[in-house]
Design a protein around this motif. Sequence first.
Motif, mmCIF file in Angstrom:
data_model
loop_
_atom_site.group_PDB
_atom_site.id
_atom_site.type_symbol
_atom_site.label_atom_id
_atom_site.label_comp_id
_atom_site.label_asym_id
_atom_site.label_seq_id
_atom_site.Cartn_x
_atom_site.Cartn_y
_atom_site.Cartn_z
ATOM 1 N N THR A 110 0.935 -8.700 -10.202
ATOM 2 C CA THR A 110 0.786 -7.650 -9.054
ATOM 3 C C THR A 110 1.517 -8.160 -7.914
ATOM 4 O OG1 THR A 110 -1.556 -7.589 -9.976
ATOM 5 C CG2 THR A 110 -1.179 -6.951 -7.804
ATOM 6 N N THR A 164 3.216 -7.122 -4.138
ATOM 7 C CA THR A 164 2.720 -6.313 -2.925
ATOM 8 C C THR A 164 3.979 -6.661 -2.012
ATOM 9 O OG1 THR A 164 0.382 -6.644 -3.471
ATOM 10 C CG2 THR A 164 1.034 -5.923 -1.170
ATOM 11 N N LEU A 206 9.760 2.021 -6.741
ATOM 12 C CA LEU A 206 9.350 1.594 -7.753
ATOM 13 C C LEU A 206 10.520 1.756 -8.801
ATOM 14 C CD1 LEU A 206 7.225 -0.397 -9.196
ATOM 15 C CD2 LEU A 206 6.126 1.811 -9.948
ATOM 16 N N ASP A 246 8.978 5.496 -9.084
ATOM 17 C CA ASP A 246 8.207 6.074 -7.945
ATOM 18 C C ASP A 246 8.834 5.814 -6.735
ATOM 19 O OD1 ASP A 246 6.092 7.213 -6.706
ATOM 20 O OD2 ASP A 246 4.689 5.572 -7.050
ATOM 21 N N LEU A 276 6.997 4.157 -1.413
ATOM 22 C CA LEU A 276 5.894 3.224 -1.521
ATOM 23 C C LEU A 276 5.610 2.757 -0.202
ATOM 24 C CD1 LEU A 276 6.901 1.127 -4.559
ATOM 25 C CD2 LEU A 276 5.773 3.329 -4.554
ATOM 26 N N ARG A 324 0.963 -3.089 -6.838
ATOM 27 C CA ARG A 324 1.537 -2.448 -8.112
ATOM 28 C C ARG A 324 1.387 -3.325 -9.184
ATOM 29 N NH1 ARG A 324 3.379 2.990 -7.379
ATOM 30 N NH2 ARG A 324 2.771 3.213 -9.278
ATOM 31 N N VAL A 377 3.484 -0.071 -16.033
ATOM 32 C CA VAL A 377 3.081 0.093 -14.601
ATOM 33 C C VAL A 377 1.509 0.453 -14.471
ATOM 34 C CG1 VAL A 377 3.420 0.997 -12.221
ATOM 35 C CG2 VAL A 377 5.190 0.604 -13.892
ATOM 36 N N ASP A 378 0.780 -0.348 -13.784
ATOM 37 C CA ASP A 378 -0.654 -0.255 -13.528
ATOM 38 C C ASP A 378 -1.559 0.282 -14.847
ATOM 39 O OD1 ASP A 378 -0.288 -0.481 -10.748
ATOM 40 O OD2 ASP A 378 -0.101 1.723 -10.403
#
Length: 253
Positions: A60, A62, A108, A125, A128, A134, A152-153
Motif C-alpha cells: 500500500t 501513499t 498511477l 489513473d 491522484l 493505493r 491495483v486495489d
Amino acid sequence: MRLVQLLAVLACALGLAAFLGESSSATASATGGCVSDADGNGYTYAGHQANVAGHGIRATITPSRSLSVAAGHVAGWVGVGGPGQGANGEDAWIQVGIASVEGTAPYLYAEFVRGGRQPQLILLDENLRTGVSRRLAVLETSAQPGSWRVWVDGRPVTKPIRLRGSSGRWAPIATAESWNGGGSGCNMFAFRFERVSVSFGGGGSWRPFVSGHRFLDNGHKLQSLAEAPALGGSYASEPSGSSPLPYAFVASS
C-alpha cells in the motif's frame, strides 16, 4: 494536462529509466541538500530489495506529502527484474507505482520491459491526491509461470505479460526513485509503504517482506515503521488499530 499530452511526457520521463543502477555513488550537493548522481545519469533511490526471490510483491503506497519535481520525475513503486535480468542477459522488468513529472499532478502507472526492448508505459489513473493510498501489486500467474500481471486495489489491470527467464528468479523491490535528468534540479518526495509483502507462489501466497538490501543515496531518508514478524507469519484479513502493518517504511528526500 490532457491525457495524450501526459502520455507523451511520461514516455520521455520514464522510458529512459535506469531501474536501480549504481545508486550508492550519489552525493548531496552543497546547496539546499539536493541529491546529485556522481555517475551523471540523475537517478537516485531510497528503498529495499527482498532477501529472497519471489513470485510477486505488493504494498500500500501513499504520497504522504506533496511531490515537488524541478526536473524529470519522482516515483514510489514495487516491482521485479531489472537491467540484464532477463533471459540471455536481456533487460526485463515490471513495476507499478505512483509518480509525478514536472508540471503534472501525481498519476498511477505500470511499466514493463521484455526481450531487451524499450520500456512500455501504461497510464492507469490521473490526478491522484496527496495522502490517498493505493494498493499495488505485481504478481506472477499460477497458470502461466513467467507471466506477470499488475494489480491495483485488489483487481488485475493488465493482461498476463510474458517475461522469459523470470519465474522464481527475481528478488522483489519496493522503493522511491528520483530522476532529475542529470542536471541540478532538486526533486522532493515522501512515499509511505505499508503491508509490503512477497508472494512465495504464483497467484499469491503472501508473507511479510524482509529486506535483504537497502538502496539509500546520500540526501534521501528511510524511516522504518514496522518490521516483519519474527516468524514471518501471515497477515490478518483486516488491519486493526492505527499502527502500520509490516513491512512498513517511509522513503523521503
